[in-house]
Every structure is written in C-alpha cells, then in structure tokens.
Design a protein around this motif. Structure first.
Motif, PDB file in Angstrom:
ATOM      1  N   VAL A 221      11.481   5.657 -17.788  1.00  0.00           N
ATOM      2  CA  VAL A 221      11.818   5.104 -16.355  1.00  0.00           C
ATOM      3  C   VAL A 221       9.468   5.068 -14.966  1.00  0.00           C
ATOM      4  O   VAL A 221       9.864   6.029 -15.239  1.00  0.00           O
ATOM      5  N   LYS A 222       9.300   4.104 -14.686  1.00  0.00           N
ATOM      6  CA  LYS A 222       8.852   4.381 -14.058  1.00  0.00           C
ATOM      7  C   LYS A 222       8.787   4.010 -12.753  1.00  0.00           C
ATOM      8  O   LYS A 222       9.452   2.505 -12.662  1.00  0.00           O
ATOM      9  N   LYS A 223       8.461   5.112 -11.987  1.00  0.00           N
ATOM     10  CA  LYS A 223       8.736   4.881 -10.883  1.00  0.00           C
ATOM     11  C   LYS A 223       7.103   4.412  -9.401  1.00  0.00           C
ATOM     12  O   LYS A 223       7.464   5.073  -8.479  1.00  0.00           O
ATOM     13  N   GLY A 224       7.024   3.815  -9.925  1.00  0.00           N
ATOM     14  CA  GLY A 224       5.316   3.623  -8.989  1.00  0.00           C
ATOM     15  C   GLY A 224       4.792   4.629  -8.695  1.00  0.00           C
ATOM     16  O   GLY A 224       4.176   5.474  -9.490  1.00  0.00           O
ATOM     17  N   GLU A 225       4.413   5.296  -7.570  1.00  0.00           N
ATOM     18  CA  GLU A 225       3.938   6.164  -7.169  1.00  0.00           C
ATOM     19  C   GLU A 225       4.451   7.802  -7.036  1.00  0.00           C
ATOM     20  O   GLU A 225       3.568   8.489  -7.088  1.00  0.00           O
ATOM     21  N   GLN A 226       5.693   7.533  -7.590  1.00  0.00           N
ATOM     22  CA  GLN A 226       5.957   8.733  -8.154  1.00  0.00           C
ATOM     23  C   GLN A 226       6.079   9.070  -9.861  1.00  0.00           C
ATOM     24  O   GLN A 226       6.508   9.825  -9.781  1.00  0.00           O
ATOM     25  N   GLY A 227       5.168   8.182 -10.387  1.00  0.00           N
ATOM     26  CA  GLY A 227       5.450   8.371 -11.633  1.00  0.00           C
ATOM     27  C   GLY A 227       6.349   7.936 -12.328  1.00  0.00           C
ATOM     28  O   GLY A 227       6.455   6.857 -12.466  1.00  0.00           O
ATOM     29  N   ALA A 228       6.955   8.749 -13.266  1.00  0.00           N
ATOM     30  CA  ALA A 228       7.520   7.915 -14.243  1.00  0.00           C
ATOM     31  C   ALA A 228       8.493   9.452 -15.136  1.00  0.00           C
ATOM     32  O   ALA A 228       7.966  10.457 -15.070  1.00  0.00           O
ATOM     33  N   ALA A 241       2.507  10.573 -10.286  1.00  0.00           N
ATOM     34  CA  ALA A 241       1.822   9.944 -10.770  1.00  0.00           C
ATOM     35  C   ALA A 241       0.819  10.676 -10.694  1.00  0.00           C
ATOM     36  O   ALA A 241       0.156  10.853  -9.876  1.00  0.00           O
ATOM     37  N   PHE A 242      -0.343  10.152 -10.118  1.00  0.00           N
ATOM     38  CA  PHE A 242      -1.974  10.248  -9.998  1.00  0.00           C
ATOM     39  C   PHE A 242      -2.244   9.491  -8.790  1.00  0.00           C
ATOM     40  O   PHE A 242      -1.931   8.459  -8.567  1.00  0.00           O
ATOM     41  N   SER A 243      -3.283   9.956  -7.743  1.00  0.00           N
ATOM     42  CA  SER A 243      -3.182  10.017  -6.308  1.00  0.00           C
ATOM     43  C   SER A 243      -4.570   8.995  -6.335  1.00  0.00           C
ATOM     44  O   SER A 243      -4.861   9.014  -6.685  1.00  0.00           O
ATOM     45  N   ILE A 244      -4.114   7.820  -5.943  1.00  0.00           N
ATOM     46  CA  ILE A 244      -4.980   6.679  -6.201  1.00  0.00           C
ATOM     47  C   ILE A 244      -4.273   6.050  -4.454  1.00  0.00           C
ATOM     48  O   ILE A 244      -3.689   6.676  -3.918  1.00  0.00           O
ATOM     49  N   ARG A 245      -5.380   4.979  -3.851  1.00  0.00           N
ATOM     50  CA  ARG A 245      -5.466   3.793  -3.078  1.00  0.00           C
ATOM     51  C   ARG A 245      -5.453   2.687  -3.599  1.00  0.00           C
ATOM     52  O   ARG A 245      -5.802   2.488  -4.448  1.00  0.00           O
ATOM     53  N   VAL A 250       0.148  -5.220  -9.234  1.00  0.00           N
ATOM     54  CA  VAL A 250       0.840  -5.851 -10.414  1.00  0.00           C
ATOM     55  C   VAL A 250      -0.102  -5.506 -11.384  1.00  0.00           C
ATOM     56  O   VAL A 250      -1.195  -5.767 -11.327  1.00  0.00           O
ATOM     57  N   GLY A 251       0.215  -5.591 -13.314  1.00  0.00           N
ATOM     58  CA  GLY A 251       0.050  -4.918 -14.326  1.00  0.00           C
ATOM     59  C   GLY A 251       0.057  -3.764 -13.859  1.00  0.00           C
ATOM     60  O   GLY A 251      -0.573  -3.543 -15.276  1.00  0.00           O
ATOM     61  N   ALA A 252      -0.113  -3.065 -13.190  1.00  0.00           N
ATOM     62  CA  ALA A 252       0.144  -1.459 -13.622  1.00  0.00           C
ATOM     63  C   ALA A 252       1.216  -0.899 -14.785  1.00  0.00           C
ATOM     64  O   ALA A 252       1.437  -0.195 -15.309  1.00  0.00           O
ATOM     65  N   GLY A 253       2.326  -1.547 -14.421  1.00  0.00           N
ATOM     66  CA  GLY A 253       3.095  -1.489 -15.464  1.00  0.00           C
ATOM     67  C   GLY A 253       2.839  -2.002 -16.822  1.00  0.00           C
ATOM     68  O   GLY A 253       2.997  -1.400 -18.284  1.00  0.00           O
ATOM     69  N   ASP A 254       2.276  -2.854 -17.177  1.00  0.00           N
ATOM     70  CA  ASP A 254       1.583  -3.193 -18.520  1.00  0.00           C
ATOM     71  C   ASP A 254       0.634  -2.404 -18.643  1.00  0.00           C
ATOM     72  O   ASP A 254       0.712  -1.570 -20.185  1.00  0.00           O
ATOM     73  N   ALA A 277      -0.141   7.793 -19.604  1.00  0.00           N
ATOM     74  CA  ALA A 277      -0.002   6.519 -18.704  1.00  0.00           C
ATOM     75  C   ALA A 277       0.652   6.330 -17.084  1.00  0.00           C
ATOM     76  O   ALA A 277       0.223   5.028 -17.159  1.00  0.00           O
ATOM     77  N   ASN A 278       0.683   7.273 -16.792  1.00  0.00           N
ATOM     78  CA  ASN A 278       0.308   7.062 -15.390  1.00  0.00           C
ATOM     79  C   ASN A 278      -0.702   6.983 -15.235  1.00  0.00           C
ATOM     80  O   ASN A 278      -1.400   6.676 -14.014  1.00  0.00           O
ATOM     81  N   GLY A 279      -1.701   7.706 -15.282  1.00  0.00           N
ATOM     82  CA  GLY A 279      -3.196   7.646 -15.569  1.00  0.00           C
ATOM     83  C   GLY A 279      -3.621   6.030 -15.557  1.00  0.00           C
ATOM     84  O   GLY A 279      -4.185   5.169 -15.330  1.00  0.00           O
ATOM     85  N   ALA A 280      -3.459   4.969 -17.353  1.00  0.00           N
ATOM     86  CA  ALA A 280      -3.583   4.118 -16.645  1.00  0.00           C
ATOM     87  C   ALA A 280      -2.674   2.907 -16.380  1.00  0.00           C
ATOM     88  O   ALA A 280      -3.385   2.004 -15.454  1.00  0.00           O
ATOM     89  N   GLY A 281      -1.729   3.422 -15.699  1.00  0.00           N
ATOM     90  CA  GLY A 281      -0.993   2.524 -14.698  1.00  0.00           C
ATOM     91  C   GLY A 281      -1.819   2.761 -13.301  1.00  0.00           C
ATOM     92  O   GLY A 281      -1.754   1.729 -12.406  1.00  0.00           O
ATOM     93  N   ALA A 282      -2.369   4.044 -12.877  1.00  0.00           N
ATOM     94  CA  ALA A 282      -3.544   4.072 -11.570  1.00  0.00           C
ATOM     95  C   ALA A 282      -4.155   3.255 -11.206  1.00  0.00           C
ATOM     96  O   ALA A 282      -4.962   2.676 -10.724  1.00  0.00           O
TER      97      ALA A 282
HETATM   98  P1  ATP Z   1       5.366  -4.263 -12.817  1.00  0.00           P
HETATM   99  O1  ATP Z   1       5.674  -4.505 -13.633  1.00  0.00           O
HETATM  100  O2  ATP Z   1       4.824  -4.866 -11.600  1.00  0.00           O
HETATM  101  O3  ATP Z   1       3.294  -4.294 -13.402  1.00  0.00           O
HETATM  102  P2  ATP Z   1       6.487  -1.761 -13.000  1.00  0.00           P
HETATM  103  O4  ATP Z   1       7.177  -1.512 -11.970  1.00  0.00           O
HETATM  104  O5  ATP Z   1       7.346  -1.681 -14.093  1.00  0.00           O
HETATM  105  O6  ATP Z   1       5.594  -2.638 -12.552  1.00  0.00           O
HETATM  106  P3  ATP Z   1       5.425   0.602 -11.893  1.00  0.00           P
HETATM  107  O7  ATP Z   1       6.235   1.527 -11.526  1.00  0.00           O
HETATM  108  O8  ATP Z   1       5.393  -0.195 -10.710  1.00  0.00           O
HETATM  109  O9  ATP Z   1       5.757   0.059 -12.721  1.00  0.00           O
HETATM  110  O10 ATP Z   1       4.471   1.316 -12.066  1.00  0.00           O
HETATM  111  C1  ATP Z   1       3.940   1.747 -13.479  1.00  0.00           C
HETATM  112  C2  ATP Z   1       2.555   2.750 -13.393  1.00  0.00           C
HETATM  113  O11 ATP Z   1       1.651   2.650 -13.211  1.00  0.00           O
HETATM  114  C3  ATP Z   1       3.916   4.168 -12.527  1.00  0.00           C
HETATM  115  O12 ATP Z   1       4.935   5.246 -13.474  1.00  0.00           O
HETATM  116  C4  ATP Z   1       2.683   5.101 -11.855  1.00  0.00           C
HETATM  117  O13 ATP Z   1       2.186   5.629 -13.332  1.00  0.00           O
HETATM  118  C5  ATP Z   1       0.972   3.897 -11.692  1.00  0.00           C
HETATM  119  N1  ATP Z   1       1.135   3.147 -10.601  1.00  0.00           N
HETATM  120  C6  ATP Z   1       1.917   2.062 -10.019  1.00  0.00           C
HETATM  121  N2  ATP Z   1       1.736   2.276  -8.983  1.00  0.00           N
HETATM  122  C7  ATP Z   1       1.384   3.498  -8.807  1.00  0.00           C
HETATM  123  C8  ATP Z   1       0.113   3.962  -7.646  1.00  0.00           C
HETATM  124  N3  ATP Z   1       0.479   3.144  -5.632  1.00  0.00           N
HETATM  125  N4  ATP Z   1      -0.194   5.611  -7.024  1.00  0.00           N
HETATM  126  C9  ATP Z   1      -0.803   5.947  -8.646  1.00  0.00           C
HETATM  127  N5  ATP Z   1      -0.141   5.550  -9.597  1.00  0.00           N
HETATM  128  C10 ATP Z   1       0.763   4.467  -9.319  1.00  0.00           C
END
Ligand code: ATP
Length: 312
Positions: A221-228, A241-245, A250-254, A277-282
């Motif tokens: 389960v991917k949770k955006g800025e909350q990690g996974a 998650a890693f802390s970034i601005r 878009v594309g973070a999930g991929d 995976a959190n690193g690549a998303g960030a």
């Molecule tokens: P999408 O399909 O739009 O790319 P998603 O819901 O599949 O989104 P997110 O949860 O938005 O995926 O992002 C995937 C991962 O990317 C998160 O679990 C996290 O590791 C990283 N990530 C996304 N947004 C942030 C953020 N603001 N800060 C740090 N890491 C982030």
C-alpha cells in the motif's frame, strides 16, 4: 539480468509551463508518458530488461515515443504501429502542491488494433515477471481479454505477476473497474496499490480480508508522503517516505512499482524493498515530469544513503 514484460499505451505528454488551471497555461513542454511505459523505463534504469508490448500510431508522435523507448533501452520488438489511429496525447495540470490532473485525448487509442490474436504465445518465454496496470484494462474493452491471455500464459510458465490498479475514473466507472479487477486478483502475486485507491476499490474491507480471499502473496500500500506498508499473509512492514519537496507526484507510484519489482526479483527482504521503492517514488515526486526523475540504480543507492555522492 532479470526481465519483465508489461503492456500498455504510451502518450505524448504536454507539461504545463506554470501551475494552476489549464485554461490559464499559455505553453507546454512536450514529453513522453504512460503508466506502463514509465514502469518499463523505471526497471530498465535499474539494470533490468523490459519488454514493452504496445501499439502506437504510425505518425510523428508515434515515432517520437518509439525512439524515446528505444533510447531508454526498452525492448520494443512487440510495439506495433497503426496508420489508422493517432498516437494518444495528454495535457497535464499541476497544482501548487505538486498534485496533478490529466486531460486525455486517447479515444480511440491505438491499442484498439492490438487484439488478442496479435499476441504471440512465446511473448513471455524469456520473462521473469509480468506487470499489469489498471490503466491498460481501462483503455479499450478488448484489453481485458488480452490481459487475461497474458496472465494465463504467465501462470502456465510459473511467472510471477504484479498488478497496479492505477484507477483512472476518467476512463471508466468504479463499478466497471471493480468487476474487471475481480478477474485479475486471484492470479497475482503482488498487488501494488495507493491507499485511497485501496479504500475505493474494496469499500471498507481490510487488507487481510482481501489478501485471504484472493490469495495474494503481498499487498503493498503506497501512501504518498507517508511512505508505504507491505502486508504478507502473516506480517506487515511499514516504512516512512524520504523527505523531499514534492514538485510533481505523477509517476511516483510507477517508480515505486519498478523499484519494488526490481528488489523483489533480486531477492531483497521486504524492509529493503520498501527502502528502495520509497526512494524511487520520492525521486520522481521531486522532479517535474512523469519519468524524468526515474533513477538509475546508482542514483537510487546514493539517494537512500548506501553510496557516497561525490559531486566534484
Ligand atoms: P500515482 O499512481 O499517482 O503515481 P500512487 O498512489 O500509486 O500514485 P503515491 O503513494 O502517490 O503512489 O506515491 C508512491 C510512492 O512515492 C510513495 O509510497 C512514496 O514512497 C513516494 N512519494 C510520493 N509522494 C511523495 C512525497 N511527497 N514525499 C516523499 N515520497 C513520496
């Protein structure tokens, strides 16, 4: 090297030159995108091989996408071209906080020409994992049959399957998506889903319940800025998650999916997979564009602190 296969549309993306509602954006920068292509680029940059199965228009934008994918080192031998349907495009709106909104021009999509009979039985012969995304299932009705054929081929060969629902309610209704995904869940090993998406799809069911009903090895389960969080049948693992601005999420999930699959196929334990995976998303969220930020293996290792970065 490990090899993955994925199937789906690619589009020319028009990235806005400034944030805010599209009608006030005077100019755009052209790029290339599409969830499955992004995923393929992600795994290729992580030193795996990606076979991308698709159909694009035999037009200028199709040539751009084809050359772009080839330039990334993706295996494009299963990319068909059609003179009948133009390559899909989409315009992106970016809000101040980095969140995105998409406006698609992809109906019909060239995928209409990629029918089941054009999928060769041998397509998965040399493949270690099949990745399916819900975007593909939503784009044309017959894609569901094509995907089920690929899934059956993978199962016959004992190839693991990862699935990202990538719910796009601009392409179909939640009811249609649920009904189609039901056919996919029992076959998959990894479910890579966003938290909100999980809640929408499963309407209050718990992860454990979903996992047990479909016998899914891992629900991620991917949770955006909350990690996974990763749930297996017996355990769960949560990583920040890693802390970034965030500039453009878009594309973070991929990116997350690509790095998770990479570390899964290479035998890393779950906490380590989550870290990569959190690193690549960030890294993708911190850069404008859908795939520009997809890291190479060394960049990812440097970002998560495994390798020292020497700038000069
Ligand atoms: P999408 O399909 O739009 O790319 P998603 O819901 O599949 O989104 P997110 O949860 O938005 O995926 O992002 C995937 C991962 O990317 C998160 O679990 C996290 O590791 C990283 N990530 C996304 N947004 C942030 C953020 N603001 N800060 C740090 N890491 C982030």
């Amino acid at each position: 090297n490990k090899r993955i296969a994925t199937i789906g549309d690619a589009m020319v993306v028009f990235n806005p030159s400034k944030t805010g509602p599209l009608r006030f954006v005077p100019s755009f920068e052209r790029a290339v995108g599409g969830a499955e292509l992004n995923f393929a680029i992600g795994v290729t940059r992580l030193d795996m091989e990606a076979k991308w199965i698709s159909c694009i228009g035999d037009d200028e934008f199709g040539k751009l996408i084809y050359n772009f994918a080839r330039g990334e080192g993706i295996d494009v031998s299963y990319v068909l071209r059609t003179p009948h349907i133009p390559t899909s495009i989409y315009f992106k709106e970016i809000r101040e906080d980095g969140a995105g909104k998409s406006f698609y021009y992809r109906n019909p999509s060239p995928l209409l020409e990629l029918t089941e009979d054009r999928i060769d039985e041998s397509v998965l012969d040399d493949v270690d994992l099949l990745h399916i995304s819900g975007v593909y299932l939503a784009v044309c009705e017959h894609n569901i049959q094509v995907a089920l054929k690929l899934i059956a081929l993978a199962q016959a060969k004992n190839i693991p399957i990862s699935f990202d629902p990538n719910l796009r309610l601009k392409l179909w209704t939640i009811e249609d998506a649920r009904a189609v995904y039901e056919k996919v869940y029992p076959s998959i090993n990894l479910l890579l889903t966003g938290q909100d998406e999980f809640e929408l799809l499963f309407e209050g069911r718990t992860v454990k319940d979903v996992q047990e009903s479909y016998k899914i090895d891992e629900i991620i389960v991917k949770k955006g800025e909350q990690g996974a969080t990763v749930y297996t049948a017996t355990e769960h693992y949560d990583r920040e998650a890693f802390s970034i601005r965030a500039i453009d999420t878009v594309g973070a999930g991929d990116a997350f999916d690509a790095a998770y699959v990479y570390s899964y196929l290479n035998g890393y334990d779950i906490p380590e997979r989550l870290r990569l995976a959190n690193g690549a998303g960030a890294l993708v969220a911190a850069i404008k564009g859908d795939n520009e930020g997809l890291p190479f293996l060394q960049e990812l290792r440097q970002f998560i602190g495994d390798e020292k970065l020497i700038e000069r």
